[in-house]
Design an enzyme around this catalytic site. Structure first.
Site, short mmCIF file in Angstrom:
data_model
loop_
_atom_site.label_atom_id
_atom_site.label_comp_id
_atom_site.label_asym_id
_atom_site.label_seq_id
_atom_site.Cartn_x
_atom_site.Cartn_y
_atom_site.Cartn_z
N LYS A 80 0.83 -1.21 0.00
CA LYS A 80 0.00 0.00 0.00
C LYS A 80 0.86 1.26 0.00
O LYS A 80 0.58 2.22 -0.70
CB LYS A 80 -0.80 0.04 1.31
CG LYS A 80 -2.15 -0.51 1.25
CD LYS A 80 -2.81 -0.06 2.55
CE LYS A 80 -3.88 -0.99 2.96
NZ LYS A 80 -4.48 -0.57 4.25
N ASP A 119 -8.00 2.23 4.31
CA ASP A 119 -8.52 0.95 4.77
C ASP A 119 -9.23 0.33 3.59
O ASP A 119 -10.02 0.98 2.91
CB ASP A 119 -9.46 1.08 5.97
CG ASP A 119 -9.60 -0.27 6.67
OD1 ASP A 119 -8.62 -0.72 7.27
OD2 ASP A 119 -10.68 -0.88 6.57
N SER A 120 -8.91 -0.91 3.33
CA SER A 120 -9.38 -1.50 2.08
C SER A 120 -9.63 -2.98 2.27
O SER A 120 -9.29 -3.57 3.29
CB SER A 120 -8.33 -1.26 0.98
OG SER A 120 -7.05 -1.59 1.47
N TYR A 168 -4.58 -9.77 -2.43
CA TYR A 168 -5.47 -10.61 -3.24
C TYR A 168 -5.37 -10.30 -4.74
O TYR A 168 -6.20 -10.78 -5.53
CB TYR A 168 -6.91 -10.42 -2.77
CG TYR A 168 -7.16 -10.83 -1.33
CD1 TYR A 168 -7.49 -12.14 -1.01
CD2 TYR A 168 -7.06 -9.90 -0.29
CE1 TYR A 168 -7.72 -12.53 0.31
CE2 TYR A 168 -7.28 -10.28 1.03
CZ TYR A 168 -7.62 -11.59 1.31
OH TYR A 168 -7.84 -11.98 2.62
P1 ITT Z 1 -2.51 -1.06 7.29
O1 ITT Z 1 -3.75 -1.23 8.16
O2 ITT Z 1 -1.27 -0.87 8.07
O3 ITT Z 1 -2.70 -0.04 6.22
P2 ITT Z 1 -3.28 -3.67 6.32
O4 ITT Z 1 -2.69 -4.58 5.31
O5 ITT Z 1 -3.62 -4.26 7.66
O6 ITT Z 1 -2.27 -2.46 6.49
P3 ITT Z 1 -6.08 -3.19 5.86
O7 ITT Z 1 -6.47 -3.38 7.27
O8 ITT Z 1 -6.73 -2.05 5.11
O9 ITT Z 1 -4.52 -2.96 5.71
O10 ITT Z 1 -6.31 -4.53 5.08
C1 ITT Z 1 -6.53 -4.52 3.72
C2 ITT Z 1 -6.17 -5.85 3.13
O11 ITT Z 1 -6.97 -6.01 1.94
C3 ITT Z 1 -4.73 -5.85 2.65
O12 ITT Z 1 -3.88 -6.42 3.59
C4 ITT Z 1 -4.80 -6.66 1.37
O13 ITT Z 1 -4.69 -7.97 1.66
C5 ITT Z 1 -6.22 -6.44 0.86
N1 ITT Z 1 -6.13 -5.43 -0.18
C6 ITT Z 1 -6.44 -4.12 -0.09
N2 ITT Z 1 -6.16 -3.47 -1.22
C7 ITT Z 1 -5.64 -4.38 -2.06
C8 ITT Z 1 -5.12 -4.32 -3.35
O14 ITT Z 1 -5.03 -3.18 -4.02
N3 ITT Z 1 -4.67 -5.44 -3.89
C9 ITT Z 1 -4.72 -6.60 -3.22
N4 ITT Z 1 -5.15 -6.76 -1.98
C10 ITT Z 1 -5.62 -5.64 -1.39
#
Ligand code: ITT
Length: 214
Positions: A25, A81-82, A167
Site C-alpha cells: 500500500k 482501509d481496504s 489478493y
Molecule cells: P494497514 O492497516 O497498516 O494499512 P493492512 O494490510 O492491515 O495495512 P487493511 O487493514 O486495510 O490494511 O487490510 C486490507 C487488506 O486487503 C490488505 O492487507 C490486502 O490484503 C487487501 N487489499 C487491499 N487493497 C488491495 C489491493 O489493491 N490489492 C490486493 N489486496 C488488497
C-alpha cells in the site's frame, strides 16, 4: 464527523504521513502522491504504533488509523482501509481482509480459503467480487476528510501473476483479461491524465481525494 465534501477544503503540500504498515500500500500511495509533489513518509519509518481497527466500516477504520498517526506525529496523515468483498460470501472477507491472511500475512492461504468457501457454498460462477478503498486524511487539529473508491470484477483460481500484493492474483477487473497480479503498477493504479476513471479502488478513491485536497 467524516464527510466526502468538507465545508472548507484544505490543500495538502510538502509531506504527509502514510498511516500504513503495509509495504504494498505504501508503494502505491507514494506513486499516487509523487506527481503532485507530495512526499509520503511511512508510519513504520516514524515508529508509529498500529492502532486497533475497531470500526465497522472501511471509512471508520481509515479514520481511526489516520487520526492516530496525525495525533502521534503532529503532521497530516493519510490512511487507507481496504479489502476484498466477495458477493457469494456475504461481502467477506471485507474489512477483515488482512486478518484472513493471519499474523504471517499468508495471502496464498487467504486466497485458498476464499476458493474453498465458494466451493463449499456451491456458489455459481462467475464469482463476483469488489475491492473497496477508503482513504482518510486527518489533520493534527482533528479535522478529517474521507473518500471511497470501488472496482468490480470476477475471481479466478488458481491465482495468476506475481505483481502487486494481497489478493491481486485472483482479481480480474471487469473489462480486462488480466488479473491485478498480472498488471504493471501503472495499469493497476495509474491515474489517467485525461481525467477519466482510474482502474483500481485505491486510485479511484485517490482521484476524489486529489480533487479536494491536492
Ligand atoms: P494497514 O492497516 O497498516 O494499512 P493492512 O494490510 O492491515 O495495512 P487493511 O487493514 O486495510 O490494511 O487490510 C486490507 C487488506 O486487503 C490488505 O492487507 C490486502 O490484503 C487487501 N487489499 C487491499 N487493497 C488491495 C489491493 O489493491 N490489492 C490486493 N489486496 C488488497
Amino acid at each position: 464527523m467524516t464527510a466526502e465534501t468538507p465545508e472548507r477544503a484544505r490543500r495538502l503540500s510538502g509531506r504527509v504521513v502514510a498511516a500504513t504498515h503495509n509495504p504494498g500500500k505504501l508503494r502505491e500511495i507514494r506513486e499516487l502522491l509523487a506527481p503532485h509533489g507530495v512526499e509520503a513518509v511511512g508510519a513504520a519509518e516514524l515508529d508509529l504504533a498500529e492502532p486497533e481497527e475497531t470500526g465497522r466500516t472501511f471509512r471508520d477504520n481509515a479514520a481511526i488509523k489516520a487520526e492516530a498517526a496525525a495525533r502521534a506525529s503532529g503532521e497530516p496523515a493519510l490512511a487507507d482501509d481496504s479489502g476484498l468483498c466477495v458477493e457469494a460470501l456475504g461481502g467477506a472477507p471485507g474489512i477483515y481482509s488482512a486478518r484472513w491472511a493471519g499474523d504471517s500475512r499468508d495471502f496464498a492461504a487467504a486466497m485458498a480459503r476464499i476458493e474453498r468457501e465458494l466451493r463449499a457454498a456451491g456458489a455459481p460462477r462467475p464469482w463476483r467480487a469488489h475491492f473497496v478503498s477508503a482513504l482518510a486524511l486527518a489533520w493534527p487539529d482533528g479535522r478529517i476528510q474521507t473518500f471511497e473508491g470501488r472496482v468490480d470484477g470476477d475471481l479466478v483460481f488458481p491465482p495468476r501473476g506475481t505483481a502487486g500484493f494481497g489478493y491481486d492474483p485472483i482479481f480480474l477487473p471487469d473489462g480486462h483479461d488480466r488479473t491485478f497480479g498480472e498488471m504493471r503498477a501503472e495499469e493497476k493504479h495509474g491515474v489517467p491524465a485525461d481525467g477519466s476513471l482510474a482502474l483500481s479502488h485505491r486510485a479511484r478513491a485517490f482521484q476524489k481525494f486529489a480533487r479536494e485536497c491536492l
